[in-house]
Design an enzyme around this catalytic site. Sequence first.
Site, PDB file in Angstrom:
ATOM      1  N   GLY A  16       0.727  -1.287  -0.058  1.00 59.99           N
ATOM      2  CA  GLY A  16       0.143  -0.116  -0.091  1.00 59.99           C
ATOM      3  C   GLY A  16       0.903   1.075   0.041  1.00 59.99           C
ATOM      4  O   GLY A  16       0.284   2.345   0.480  1.00 59.99           O
ATOM      5  N   LEU A  93      -5.900 -10.040 -12.010  1.00 62.99           N
ATOM      6  CA  LEU A  93      -6.363  -9.370 -13.239  1.00 62.99           C
ATOM      7  C   LEU A  93      -7.906  -9.156 -13.243  1.00 62.99           C
ATOM      8  O   LEU A  93      -8.654  -9.919 -12.761  1.00 62.99           O
ATOM      9  CB  LEU A  93      -6.061 -10.204 -14.530  1.00 62.99           C
ATOM     10  CG  LEU A  93      -6.486  -9.599 -15.771  1.00 62.99           C
ATOM     11  CD1 LEU A  93      -5.306  -8.221 -16.051  1.00 62.99           C
ATOM     12  CD2 LEU A  93      -6.332 -10.647 -16.829  1.00 62.99           C
ATOM     13  N   HIS A 108       3.404   1.591 -13.281  1.00 67.79           N
ATOM     14  CA  HIS A 108       4.395   0.314 -13.370  1.00 67.79           C
ATOM     15  C   HIS A 108       5.588   0.874 -13.326  1.00 67.79           C
ATOM     16  O   HIS A 108       5.891   1.862 -13.647  1.00 67.79           O
ATOM     17  CB  HIS A 108       4.108  -0.333 -14.766  1.00 67.79           C
ATOM     18  CG  HIS A 108       5.013  -1.378 -15.022  1.00 67.79           C
ATOM     19  ND1 HIS A 108       4.728  -2.677 -14.535  1.00 67.79           N
ATOM     20  CD2 HIS A 108       6.232  -1.877 -15.522  1.00 67.79           C
ATOM     21  CE1 HIS A 108       5.572  -3.556 -14.727  1.00 67.79           C
ATOM     22  NE2 HIS A 108       6.438  -2.828 -15.292  1.00 67.79           N
ATOM     23  N   ASP A 149      -0.166  -4.651 -17.627  1.00 64.50           N
ATOM     24  CA  ASP A 149       0.924  -3.668 -18.162  1.00 64.50           C
ATOM     25  C   ASP A 149       0.640  -3.090 -19.530  1.00 64.50           C
ATOM     26  O   ASP A 149       1.622  -2.737 -20.266  1.00 64.50           O
ATOM     27  CB  ASP A 149       2.051  -4.105 -17.851  1.00 64.50           C
ATOM     28  CG  ASP A 149       2.425  -4.450 -16.190  1.00 64.50           C
ATOM     29  OD1 ASP A 149       2.006  -3.752 -15.585  1.00 64.50           O
ATOM     30  OD2 ASP A 149       3.087  -5.525 -15.857  1.00 64.50           O
ATOM     31  N   GLU A 178       7.602   7.692  -8.887  1.00 66.84           N
ATOM     32  CA  GLU A 178       6.064   7.297  -8.965  1.00 66.84           C
ATOM     33  C   GLU A 178       5.290   7.989  -8.243  1.00 66.84           C
ATOM     34  O   GLU A 178       3.970   8.184  -8.573  1.00 66.84           O
ATOM     35  CB  GLU A 178       5.981   5.815  -8.474  1.00 66.84           C
ATOM     36  CG  GLU A 178       6.595   4.814  -9.286  1.00 66.84           C
ATOM     37  CD  GLU A 178       6.400   3.405  -8.539  1.00 66.84           C
ATOM     38  OE1 GLU A 178       5.385   2.972  -8.251  1.00 66.84           O
ATOM     39  OE2 GLU A 178       7.441   2.562  -8.590  1.00 66.84           O
TER      40      GLU A 178
HETATM   41  C1  GRF Z   1       3.599   0.433  -7.109  1.00 67.05           C
HETATM   42  O1  GRF Z   1       4.396   1.400  -6.799  1.00 67.05           O
HETATM   43  C2  GRF Z   1       3.865   0.262  -8.632  1.00 67.05           C
HETATM   44  O2  GRF Z   1       5.320   0.060  -8.798  1.00 67.05           O
HETATM   45  C3  GRF Z   1       3.459  -0.998  -8.727  1.00 67.05           C
HETATM   46  O3  GRF Z   1       3.209  -1.680  -7.617  1.00 67.05           O
HETATM   47  C4  GRF Z   1       3.672  -0.561  -6.501  1.00 67.05           C
HETATM   48  C5  GRF Z   1       2.943  -0.581  -5.147  1.00 67.05           C
HETATM   49  O4  GRF Z   1       2.750  -1.745  -4.556  1.00 67.05           O
HETATM   50  N1  GRF Z   1       2.187  -1.265  -9.581  1.00 67.05           N
HETATM   51  P1  GRF Z   1       3.109  -1.846  -3.141  1.00 67.05           P
HETATM   52  O5  GRF Z   1       2.660  -1.079  -2.277  1.00 67.05           O
HETATM   53  O6  GRF Z   1       4.646  -1.724  -3.037  1.00 67.05           O
HETATM   54  O7  GRF Z   1       2.710  -3.485  -2.897  1.00 67.05           O
END
Ligand code: GRF
Length: 195
Positions: A16, A93, A108, A149, A178
Amino acid sequence: MERDPIRLAILLSGTGRTLLNLHERIVDGSLNARIHVVVSSRANALGMEHAKRLDLATCVVERKRLTDETFQARITKAVSGAELVCMAGFLSLWRIPDEWLGRVINIHPALLPDFGGRGMYGRRVHEAVIAAGREESGCTVHFCDNEYDHGRIILQRKVRVLPDDTADALAARVFEQECLAYVDAIRMIADGRCV
Ligand code: GRF
């Protein structure tokens, strides 16, 4: 006049971190949004603990306990009432119903279309970038379709890959980008700058 906060549904399966970033930007006033619901595909995801601590509405739709059909239907039900669905480390998915196409986005941790696809998440992505000898990596925010993706790219932010980089060091630098990219992309969509 500023529009009403855009209502977000956040889909996660893990820690999260992206949820926390979006929540912080909302609280500090730099993102005009509201978290309508946090949906997790895992009951014990750390992200759900964060969501509860922050008093956000939550919903668990456990992939492993449901048939695919039921899983799909419950996710669709869980996000109803939101204006935009933000994937935030969601590892299942969700086949996006037609009425949601164009209103579901993902972030991503690489420069798509490279280093994406099923099984490419977390540390593996950064290991692959380093193994390929790339000098640049970054992150991509994109609209989702029904492939992992995949879908129209909204924006990317780049970082240099350093000669002695480790996957963890690269991941940390990408994650900083990000945090900026996802907020920018949500603002663009909320402001109608992304049609
Ligand atoms: C995002 O920051 C992205 O890189 C990918 O999953 C990450 C977050 O997941 N889509 P988490 O909070 O590290 O589990």
